[in-house]
Design a protein around this motif. Structure first.
Motif, PDB file in Angstrom:
ATOM      1  N   HIS A  84       0.684  -1.397   0.415  1.00  0.00           N
ATOM      2  CA  HIS A  84      -0.472   0.280   0.024  1.00  0.00           C
ATOM      3  C   HIS A  84       0.603   1.255   0.201  1.00  0.00           C
ATOM      4  CE1 HIS A  84      -2.852  -3.242   1.161  1.00  0.00           C
ATOM      5  NE2 HIS A  84      -2.357  -3.339   2.311  1.00  0.00           N
ATOM      6  N   GLN A  85       0.421   2.191  -0.806  1.00  0.00           N
ATOM      7  CA  GLN A  85       1.401   3.300  -0.966  1.00  0.00           C
ATOM      8  C   GLN A  85       0.364   4.295  -1.319  1.00  0.00           C
ATOM      9  OE1 GLN A  85       2.215   5.308  -3.474  1.00  0.00           O
ATOM     10  NE2 GLN A  85       0.504   3.823  -5.593  1.00  0.00           N
ATOM     11  N   SER A  86       1.363   5.809  -0.282  1.00  0.00           N
ATOM     12  CA  SER A  86      -0.151   6.944  -0.451  1.00  0.00           C
ATOM     13  C   SER A  86       1.020   7.973  -1.009  1.00  0.00           C
ATOM     14  CB  SER A  86      -0.681   6.987   0.760  1.00  0.00           C
ATOM     15  OG  SER A  86       0.190   7.354   1.610  1.00  0.00           O
ATOM     16  N   ILE A  87       1.926   7.793  -1.891  1.00  0.00           N
ATOM     17  CA  ILE A  87       3.076   8.552  -1.983  1.00  0.00           C
ATOM     18  C   ILE A  87       3.375   9.225  -3.516  1.00  0.00           C
ATOM     19  CG2 ILE A  87       3.235   9.243   0.243  1.00  0.00           C
ATOM     20  CD1 ILE A  87       6.460   7.973  -0.836  1.00  0.00           C
ATOM     21  N   ASP A  88       4.064   9.556  -4.191  1.00  0.00           N
ATOM     22  CA  ASP A  88       4.516   9.407  -5.434  1.00  0.00           C
ATOM     23  C   ASP A  88       5.888   8.488  -5.301  1.00  0.00           C
ATOM     24  OD1 ASP A  88       5.805  11.635  -8.182  1.00  0.00           O
ATOM     25  OD2 ASP A  88       5.528   9.197  -8.096  1.00  0.00           O
ATOM     26  N   MET A  89       6.212   7.600  -4.974  1.00  0.00           N
ATOM     27  CA  MET A  89       7.082   6.556  -5.148  1.00  0.00           C
ATOM     28  C   MET A  89       8.595   6.497  -6.357  1.00  0.00           C
ATOM     29  SD  MET A  89       6.094   3.031  -3.338  1.00  0.00           S
ATOM     30  CE  MET A  89       5.551   1.918  -5.460  1.00  0.00           C
ATOM     31  N   ASP A  90       7.702   7.398  -7.288  1.00  0.00           N
ATOM     32  CA  ASP A  90       9.170   7.623  -7.495  1.00  0.00           C
ATOM     33  C   ASP A  90      10.103   8.801  -8.168  1.00  0.00           C
ATOM     34  OD1 ASP A  90      10.542   6.861 -10.133  1.00  0.00           O
ATOM     35  OD2 ASP A  90       9.874   8.034 -11.347  1.00  0.00           O
ATOM     36  N   ALA A  91       8.652   9.975  -7.234  1.00  0.00           N
ATOM     37  CA  ALA A  91       9.780  11.319  -6.746  1.00  0.00           C
ATOM     38  C   ALA A  91      10.398  11.414  -5.061  1.00  0.00           C
ATOM     39  CB  ALA A  91       8.620  12.354  -6.427  1.00  0.00           C
ATOM     40  N   TYR A  92      10.414  10.503  -4.474  1.00  0.00           N
ATOM     41  CA  TYR A  92      11.288  10.478  -3.176  1.00  0.00           C
ATOM     42  C   TYR A  92      12.623   9.500  -3.228  1.00  0.00           C
ATOM     43  CZ  TYR A  92       7.162  13.593  -1.637  1.00  0.00           C
ATOM     44  OH  TYR A  92       6.750  14.361  -1.353  1.00  0.00           O
ATOM     45  N   MET A  93      13.572   9.508  -3.053  1.00  0.00           N
ATOM     46  CA  MET A  93      14.588   8.915  -2.550  1.00  0.00           C
ATOM     47  C   MET A  93      14.666   8.095  -0.518  1.00  0.00           C
ATOM     48  SD  MET A  93      15.837   9.364  -5.200  1.00  0.00           S
ATOM     49  CE  MET A  93      17.377   8.889  -5.346  1.00  0.00           C
ATOM     50  N   THR A  94      15.338   6.670  -1.338  1.00  0.00           N
ATOM     51  CA  THR A  94      15.369   5.975   0.032  1.00  0.00           C
ATOM     52  C   THR A  94      16.933   5.074  -0.170  1.00  0.00           C
ATOM     53  OG1 THR A  94      14.700   4.432   1.554  1.00  0.00           O
ATOM     54  CG2 THR A  94      14.352   3.782  -1.144  1.00  0.00           C
ATOM     55  N   PRO A  95      17.323   4.287   1.278  1.00  0.00           N
ATOM     56  CA  PRO A  95      18.668   3.843   1.132  1.00  0.00           C
ATOM     57  C   PRO A  95      18.402   2.821   0.367  1.00  0.00           C
ATOM     58  CG  PRO A  95      19.007   5.315   3.031  1.00  0.00           C
ATOM     59  CD  PRO A  95      17.357   5.646   2.740  1.00  0.00           C
ATOM     60  N   LYS A  96      19.588   2.071   0.039  1.00  0.00           N
ATOM     61  CA  LYS A  96      19.304   0.807  -1.272  1.00  0.00           C
ATOM     62  C   LYS A  96      19.471   0.206   0.112  1.00  0.00           C
ATOM     63  CE  LYS A  96      20.869  -0.909  -5.350  1.00  0.00           C
ATOM     64  NZ  LYS A  96      22.279  -0.497  -6.334  1.00  0.00           N
ATOM     65  N   PHE A  97      18.157  -1.060  -0.308  1.00  0.00           N
ATOM     66  CA  PHE A  97      18.655  -3.036   0.058  1.00  0.00           C
ATOM     67  C   PHE A  97      18.049  -1.975   1.454  1.00  0.00           C
ATOM     68  CE2 PHE A  97      21.953  -3.225  -2.803  1.00  0.00           C
ATOM     69  CZ  PHE A  97      21.368  -4.218  -3.403  1.00  0.00           C
ATOM     70  N   ILE A  98      17.282  -1.762   2.571  1.00  0.00           N
ATOM     71  CA  ILE A  98      16.076  -1.334   3.746  1.00  0.00           C
ATOM     72  C   ILE A  98      15.000  -2.485   3.831  1.00  0.00           C
ATOM     73  CG2 ILE A  98      17.575   0.706   3.924  1.00  0.00           C
ATOM     74  CD1 ILE A  98      15.337   2.319   3.900  1.00  0.00           C
ATOM     75  N   LEU A  99      14.557  -2.664   2.513  1.00  0.00           N
ATOM     76  CA  LEU A  99      13.401  -3.281   3.336  1.00  0.00           C
ATOM     77  C   LEU A  99      13.485  -4.945   2.940  1.00  0.00           C
ATOM     78  CD1 LEU A  99      11.135  -1.184   0.992  1.00  0.00           C
ATOM     79  CD2 LEU A  99      11.226  -0.691   3.595  1.00  0.00           C
ATOM     80  N   GLN A 100      14.232  -5.811   1.765  1.00  0.00           N
ATOM     81  CA  GLN A 100      14.437  -6.401   1.411  1.00  0.00           C
ATOM     82  C   GLN A 100      14.625  -7.434   2.309  1.00  0.00           C
ATOM     83  OE1 GLN A 100      17.530  -8.400   0.323  1.00  0.00           O
ATOM     84  NE2 GLN A 100      16.523 -10.346   0.012  1.00  0.00           N
ATOM     85  N   PRO A 101      15.048  -7.179   2.916  1.00  0.00           N
ATOM     86  CA  PRO A 101      16.343  -7.779   4.415  1.00  0.00           C
ATOM     87  C   PRO A 101      15.192  -7.816   6.460  1.00  0.00           C
ATOM     88  CG  PRO A 101      17.533  -6.168   4.094  1.00  0.00           C
ATOM     89  CD  PRO A 101      16.745  -5.713   3.156  1.00  0.00           C
ATOM     90  N   ILE A 102      14.553  -7.125   5.524  1.00  0.00           N
ATOM     91  CA  ILE A 102      13.194  -7.129   7.008  1.00  0.00           C
ATOM     92  C   ILE A 102      11.979  -8.270   6.509  1.00  0.00           C
ATOM     93  CG2 ILE A 102      11.381  -5.699   8.106  1.00  0.00           C
ATOM     94  CD1 ILE A 102      13.395  -3.115   7.468  1.00  0.00           C
TER      95      ILE A 102
ATOM     96  N   THR B  17       3.531  -0.960   3.325  1.00  0.00           N
ATOM     97  CA  THR B  17       2.769   0.530   3.714  1.00  0.00           C
ATOM     98  C   THR B  17       4.063   1.140   3.592  1.00  0.00           C
ATOM     99  OG1 THR B  17       1.199  -0.084   5.009  1.00  0.00           O
ATOM    100  CG2 THR B  17       1.378   2.217   4.746  1.00  0.00           C
ATOM    101  N   ILE B  18       3.989   2.238   2.408  1.00  0.00           N
ATOM    102  CA  ILE B  18       4.711   3.074   2.656  1.00  0.00           C
ATOM    103  C   ILE B  18       3.691   4.885   2.375  1.00  0.00           C
ATOM    104  CG2 ILE B  18       6.112   4.254   0.744  1.00  0.00           C
ATOM    105  CD1 ILE B  18       5.727   1.083   0.593  1.00  0.00           C
ATOM    106  N   GLU B  19       3.831   5.941   3.694  1.00  0.00           N
ATOM    107  CA  GLU B  19       3.357   7.034   3.866  1.00  0.00           C
ATOM    108  C   GLU B  19       4.471   7.879   4.100  1.00  0.00           C
ATOM    109  OE1 GLU B  19       0.863   5.735   6.766  1.00  0.00           O
ATOM    110  OE2 GLU B  19       2.309   5.135   8.628  1.00  0.00           O
ATOM    111  N   TYR B  20       3.966   9.157   3.406  1.00  0.00           N
ATOM    112  CA  TYR B  20       4.330  10.741   4.255  1.00  0.00           C
ATOM    113  C   TYR B  20       4.350  10.894   5.887  1.00  0.00           C
ATOM    114  CZ  TYR B  20       5.757  15.108   2.777  1.00  0.00           C
ATOM    115  OH  TYR B  20       7.244  16.155   3.448  1.00  0.00           O
ATOM    116  N   VAL B  21       4.642  11.507   6.399  1.00  0.00           N
ATOM    117  CA  VAL B  21       4.763  11.982   7.740  1.00  0.00           C
ATOM    118  C   VAL B  21       5.064  13.974   7.672  1.00  0.00           C
ATOM    119  CG1 VAL B  21       5.189  10.937  10.320  1.00  0.00           C
ATOM    120  CG2 VAL B  21       5.502   9.800   8.632  1.00  0.00           C
TER     121      VAL B  21
END
Length: 597
Positions: free
Chosen positions: A465-483, A503-507
């Protein structure tokens, strides 16, 4: 004299040592040039014999390949396969009739053919034993229950039992090789039993007799553990050649010195079986005429050792004393003591090295004060994260699933899994950027989940589930798959079905009026009790060093985020035993157009 040496540069000292240690020996060795002759003889023999051994090994391998194909002859007889498929008999006469049929076929296919070296053929199937032999034998019943290599049996490979390793014995104690292979019924996909073929070692003797020349020549075959498979002396067959552990090579020649003199070994390893064909000959037989000169060489060699040894001891002591002092101080620095000073004031290279060392220690002291250690930890954490981009077990399980799908002719599933795995590898091996668009990170994680769904099928489900434009924001690499990988690993332990929600959301105004991105990974797995949950949280608070024992998944992700962005970002974990686990990852909201840290 020590003071004199301190005035010279280190290069000058080395040149003096070189003259003392080389000119004198060369002058002495000029009078004993026969050594070159002896060496040339050994070199020629050491080059020629391995070629002969390699050719003999190739001949033996061809014969072994033919012998390994013999078990397949049984599939030429549908009559024998049909009998082996039977599980029970209505009468004793029917059983005796089948026994006569199979044993007659064994004699016709094997013992009556061109395979003169076969001692006997045996089949153990469903508590039945069928046998045909040229030579009387004993203890086959014990062989039928003898433990073999289970891995080879599972792969339906031919297993070779070495001489005197099996309970089966033939009259006259004839040494033999035993070939054993499972009889696989490809129509019914079942194993019907095991066929055993005993082969006399005479074929090895015929292949090697022409290589044995002279009383001091010895030739034998042994496996990689030193167990002798063939030897001209039958008493040596089955014993272990312990000196194999000291062999410096497996193909070629080398010389070995013993109390009785030198021995030249030549070895050649079979590419088919790994067995080593070994040839041993006394060096005296090669250079027997030089015995008197050898005694003279020994005397000269002793004199040379005494002279050069005394010079070397003096020079070594003079050279290594300051270096030893430097080594001791370096150990203090390794333990964290940077208040050291190497007191060497000579003008040579060692003195220069001491000054450079003292200067280096001072600079390191300054760098530590400037938080240099934090930078090193960050680099180590990033490097360690890259090492765990894709778990080797995940790769193995994925390839195994693909292999099973290929066998079941699930073409669409195979194409999809290969595509997903290729995309994951491309993401892992892409450019060295540590910050990527969220869209790419989520895509990588979803590829991993889709592969796992193919593997566990109905036992695993997921939703994103996502409520943001995921292509507009950046994240460190390999932080979701290990979890997510941890959720699957521990969540399926006692669950028949696991559900994972990402879930990916803007705070807005997360801390200090700064915006953030929050990733929430929920699963309905086994969860954690209060003690385990507190232990994991304590591990996250301590930011452990990146080692395999510190919890690669959560600890690695949390450490990298914290070292890159600082508080209050990182990983949070909640959950109850039996109620699943909720893992929250908080990072600052980084737009692609902004300057990244």
């Amino acid at each position: 004299m020590s003071m004199i040496f301190k005035k010279y540069r280190f290069t000058s000292k080395l040149m003096i040592a070189y003259l003392l240690l080389t000119v004198i020996p060369i002058g002495i060795l000029g009078y004993i040039s026969y050594i070159e002759y002896e060496r040339s003889v050994e070199t020629q023999v050491g080059t020629y014999i391995p070629k002969l051994l390699r050719q003999s090994n190739q001949n033996i391998d061809r014969q072994l390949e033919e012998l390994q194909n013999l078990p397949e002859l049984i599939h030429n007889s549908r009559e024998m396969i049909g009998i082996l498929r039977k599980g029970s008999y209505q009468s004793q006469s029917e059983m005796l009739k089948d026994r006569f049929t199979i044993e007659s076929n064994l004699t016709r296919y094997y013992l009556s053919g061109n395979y003169k070296g076969l001692l006997g053929v045996f089949i153990a199937s469903k508590n039945r034993i069928f046998q045909s032999a040229r030579v009387p034998y004993e203890h086959f019943d014990e062989l039928a229950s003898f433990p073999f290599d289970q891995a080879a049996e599972a792969e339906r490979e031919v297993r070779i039992l070495l001489p005197k390793s099996a309970p089966l014995t033939f009259e006259g104690d004839i040494p033999y090789l035993l070939f054993a292979k499972s009889i696989y019924d490809s129509d019914n996909r079942t194993t019907l039993g095991t066929i055993y073929i005993a082969v006399d070692l005479q074929f090895l003797k015929d292949a090697l007799d022409e290589l044995i020349e002279g009383d001091s020549t010895e030739l034998w075959i042994m496996d990689e553990n030193g167990q002798i498979i063939y030897h001209p002396d039958p008493e040596r067959i089955g014993r272990r050649f312990a000196e194999i552990a000291n062999f410096p090579l497996k193909n070629g020649s080398f010389e070995k010195r013993t109390a009785a003199g030198g021995e030249l070994y030549s070895v050649s390893q079979s590419r088919l079986t790994g067995w080593m064909l070994t040839h041993r000959i006394a060096v005296e037989e090669l250079t027997g005429e030089a015995s008197q000169v050898r005694n003279m060489v020994f005397v000269v060699f002793v004199i040379m050792i005494i002279v050069t040894g005394a010079i070397s001891i003096f020079l070594t002591w003079n050279f290594t004393r300051p270096i030893n002092q430097l080594s001791l101080l370096m150990k203090d620095v390794e333990r964290g003591n940077f208040d050291v000073d190497l007191q060497i004031r000579s003008r040579d290279e060692v003195g220069m090295l001491a000054r450079r060392f003292n200067q280096m220690v001072r600079e390191i002291r300054d760098l530590i004060r400037e938080n240099y250690q934090i930078e090193i930890k960050q680099k180590e954490a990033e490097l360690y994260a890259l090492q765990f981009q894709i778990n080797p077990h995940f790769m193995y399980n994925t390839l195994e699933t693909i292999a099973m799908s290929v066998e079941e002719d699930e073409k669409e599933k195979v194409v999809e899994m290969v595509t997903l795995l290729g995309r994951m590898l491309r993401y892992s091996l892409s450019d060295n950027q540590s910050i990527v668009p969220i869209m790419k990170e989520v895509q990588h994680t979803e590829d991993f989940l889709r592969i796992q769904v193919h593997r566990f099928e109905e036992a695993l489900d997921y939703a994103i589930h996502q409520s943001i434009d995921m292509d507009a924001y950046m994240t460190p690499k390999f932080i979701l798959q290990p979890i997510v990988e941890n959720s699957i690993k521990y969540g399926l332990e006692n669950r028949q079905q696991l559900k994972i929600d990402l879930t990916i959301e803007y705070v807005k105004d997360y801390r200090d009026n700064t915006d953030a991105i929050r990733f929430v990974i929920r699963d309905n797995g086994v969860g954690m009790d209060a003690d385990r949950l507190e232990q994991v949280r304590q591990t996250l608070r301590e930011i452990p060093a990146m080692t395999r024992d510190s919890g690669v998944g959560l600890a690695n992700v949390h450490s990298r985020i914290l070292l890159k962005f600082g508080e209050p970002y990182g990983v949070r974990i909640d959950g109850e035993e039996g109620e699943g686990t909720v893992t929250t990852v908080i990072i600052p909201a980084l737009r692609r157009s902004e300057r990244l840290p």
